[in-house]
Motif scaffolding. Structure first.
Motif, PDB file in Angstrom:
ATOM      1  N   PHE A 120       0.816  -1.209   0.000  1.00 18.58           N
ATOM      2  CA  PHE A 120       0.000   0.000   0.000  1.00 18.58           C
ATOM      3  C   PHE A 120       0.853   1.264   0.000  1.00 18.58           C
ATOM      4  O   PHE A 120       0.499   2.250  -0.644  1.00 18.58           O
ATOM      5  CB  PHE A 120      -0.960  -0.018   1.193  1.00 18.58           C
ATOM      6  N   THR A 121       1.982   1.244   0.707  1.00 17.34           N
ATOM      7  CA  THR A 121       2.865   2.407   0.660  1.00 17.34           C
ATOM      8  C   THR A 121       3.501   2.550  -0.720  1.00 17.34           C
ATOM      9  O   THR A 121       3.707   3.664  -1.208  1.00 17.34           O
ATOM     10  CB  THR A 121       3.965   2.316   1.731  1.00 17.34           C
ATOM     11  N   SER A 122       3.806   1.404  -1.347  1.00 15.62           N
ATOM     12  CA  SER A 122       4.366   1.436  -2.703  1.00 15.62           C
ATOM     13  C   SER A 122       3.358   1.984  -3.700  1.00 15.62           C
ATOM     14  O   SER A 122       3.696   2.811  -4.563  1.00 15.62           O
ATOM     15  CB  SER A 122       4.797   0.030  -3.131  1.00 15.62           C
ATOM     16  N   ILE A 123       2.095   1.531  -3.576  1.00 17.27           N
ATOM     17  CA  ILE A 123       1.039   2.017  -4.469  1.00 17.27           C
ATOM     18  C   ILE A 123       0.790   3.508  -4.258  1.00 17.27           C
ATOM     19  O   ILE A 123       0.628   4.277  -5.212  1.00 17.27           O
ATOM     20  CB  ILE A 123      -0.266   1.217  -4.239  1.00 17.27           C
ATOM     21  N   THR A 124       0.788   3.925  -2.984  1.00 23.32           N
ATOM     22  CA  THR A 124       0.586   5.341  -2.673  1.00 23.32           C
ATOM     23  C   THR A 124       1.721   6.189  -3.240  1.00 23.32           C
ATOM     24  O   THR A 124       1.491   7.271  -3.807  1.00 23.32           O
ATOM     25  CB  THR A 124       0.489   5.554  -1.151  1.00 23.32           C
ATOM     26  N   GLY A 125       2.957   5.702  -3.099  1.00 25.01           N
ATOM     27  CA  GLY A 125       4.099   6.427  -3.643  1.00 25.01           C
ATOM     28  C   GLY A 125       4.037   6.527  -5.160  1.00 25.01           C
ATOM     29  O   GLY A 125       4.350   7.572  -5.740  1.00 25.01           O
ATOM     30  N   LEU A 126       3.621   5.430  -5.805  1.00 25.92           N
ATOM     31  CA  LEU A 126       3.486   5.432  -7.267  1.00 25.92           C
ATOM     32  C   LEU A 126       2.409   6.415  -7.702  1.00 25.92           C
ATOM     33  O   LEU A 126       2.584   7.171  -8.674  1.00 25.92           O
ATOM     34  CB  LEU A 126       3.146   4.017  -7.745  1.00 25.92           C
ATOM     35  N   TRP A 127       1.287   6.427  -6.975  1.00 24.11           N
ATOM     36  CA  TRP A 127       0.176   7.332  -7.307  1.00 24.11           C
ATOM     37  C   TRP A 127       0.582   8.797  -7.136  1.00 24.11           C
ATOM     38  O   TRP A 127       0.286   9.638  -7.980  1.00 24.11           O
ATOM     39  CB  TRP A 127      -1.023   7.004  -6.423  1.00 24.11           C
ATOM     40  N   ASN A 128       1.299   9.075  -6.046  1.00 26.75           N
ATOM     41  CA  ASN A 128       1.712  10.456  -5.779  1.00 26.75           C
ATOM     42  C   ASN A 128       2.738  10.961  -6.777  1.00 26.75           C
ATOM     43  O   ASN A 128       2.978  12.169  -6.874  1.00 26.75           O
ATOM     44  CB  ASN A 128       2.266  10.580  -4.359  1.00 26.75           C
ATOM     45  N   GLY A 129       3.361  10.017  -7.506  1.00 24.35           N
ATOM     46  CA  GLY A 129       4.334  10.413  -8.521  1.00 24.35           C
ATOM     47  C   GLY A 129       3.703  11.004  -9.768  1.00 24.35           C
ATOM     48  O   GLY A 129       4.377  11.680 -10.554  1.00 24.35           O
ATOM     49  N   PHE A 130       2.404  10.745  -9.960  1.00 27.78           N
ATOM     50  CA  PHE A 130       1.704  11.322 -11.111  1.00 27.78           C
ATOM     51  C   PHE A 130       1.367  12.784 -10.834  1.00 27.78           C
ATOM     52  O   PHE A 130       0.956  13.146  -9.736  1.00 27.78           O
ATOM     53  CB  PHE A 130       0.413  10.548 -11.406  1.00 27.78           C
TER      54      PHE A 130
END
Length: 333
Positions: A120-130
């Motif tokens: 979930f932290t990885s997904i959140t980090g990926l999302w925040n990169g957009f």
């Protein structure tokens, strides 16, 4: 209020994977598998320990799922090869898993993950990169969705598992699995290996349960030895609520109903806990009341529908008798 509502939806989607596993064992195989309370923790414990020891969260989650599959297969073996009652097989495995889970967690009853990198932290980090994530987050926060990436990821994953389950149950092996639950003697007379099918079915069921446990641990930030207590009741509540509200006309509809039931269950619990005189410790009581309501309500509604049908038929017969009597009187005059 809205934050709690969407939080309940988010949690319900993750727990829906566990409910799908319970559906496979209880509805498809007609196997009362109590391994669920243990395998849920097994998935969480294996994933947590691998993450704490520096392994990638995705690999840790898959290994947790594999551990649940193994636990389910052992339950199936106890029943099919050991000739132990299915209910007792699940209880024995559940008890054994409590000690095994403590061993997996290194003797600790709780493994924190708050400072670790999880799915979930990885997904959140990926999302925040957009670039678009910031305005979208600000907009969604106004309606109570604090982290849209998590709810989107959980929904996509759950729907993928749902469609894979639908597809599997329509394959030759899946049809044989369903036939084993409906009529074991009949499918055995067609030279099907019912023992192997039961082992496979219970293994897959607990794999989904363990996957849910691994995700819940990463979502909540910890794995706990007692987090699986009552999971079987929650899974059954989700299945029963879903079937009562959405129907059981097809496999695709049933699996979607199970997911909907898990979400609705979480929403109801969340709303119930907001009542002043109810506390977190009352959650098991709330679950029991929800299950009782889900079991009784459809029967009460069906009884009322049947009563209305009888009254309608009686009225129609009375009208027909009155019309016949009128025709007879006209003929006699």
């Amino acid at each position: 209020m809205m934050v709690a509502f969407f939080g309940a939806i988010e949690t319900g989607i993750i727990y829906a994977l566990m409910a799908l596993g319970v559906y496979l064992s209880f509805r498809v195989l007609d196997f009362p598998d109590l391994t669920v309370d243990g395998s849920f923790v097994t998935g969480a414990a294996v994933a947590a320990m691998f993450i704490v020891n520096g392994q990638p969260p995705l690999a840790a989650t898959i290994l947790g799922m594999a551990a649940g599959f193994l636990a389910g297969c052992i339950t199936g073996l106890l029943h099919t090869k050991g000739k132990i009652n299915p209910l007792l097989s699940g209880i024995l495995m559940m008890i054994a898993l409590y000690s095994i889970n403590l061993r997996i967690m290194g003797g600790q009853s709780n493994v924190p993950l708050l400072n670790e990198s999880t799915l979930f932290t990885s997904i959140t980090g990926l999302w925040n990169g957009f670039g678009i994530s910031q305005p979208v987050n600000q907009f969604l926060s106004t309606i109570g969705i604090t982290n849209p990436s998590i709810i989107i990821f959980a929904l996509i994953l759950t729907l993928v598992i749902k469609f894979l389950t639908d597809y599997f149950l329509k394959t030759e092996i899946g049809l044989a699995l369903r036939a084993t639950g409906d009529n074991k003697r009949m499918i055995r007379s067609l030279s099907a290996n019912t023992d192997g099918l039961i082992i496979l079915g219970i293994g897959l069921s607990n794999a989904l349960v363990a996957l849910s446990g691994a995700l819940v641990a990463q979502h909540g930030g910890f794995a706990d030895a007692g987090m699986g207590i009552g999971m079987i009741i929650i899974g059954l509540a989700s299945v029963i609520i879903g079937e009562a509200l959405f129907g059981t006309k097809s496999i695709a509809r049933i699996t979607l109903a199970v997911i909907g039931g898990a979400v609705i269950y979480r929403i109801v619990v969340s709303l119930a806990l907001r009542v002043d005189f109810l506390e977190t410790g009352d959650m098991k009581l709330i679950t029991a009341v929800i299950v009782i309501g889900a079991l009784i309500t459809p029967k009460v509604l069906e009884s009322r529908r049947e009563k209305r049908r009888r009254l309608r038929k009686k009225a129609e017969l009375s009208e027909a008798a009155a019309a016949e009597e009128g025709r007879n009187q006209n003929a006699s005059t």
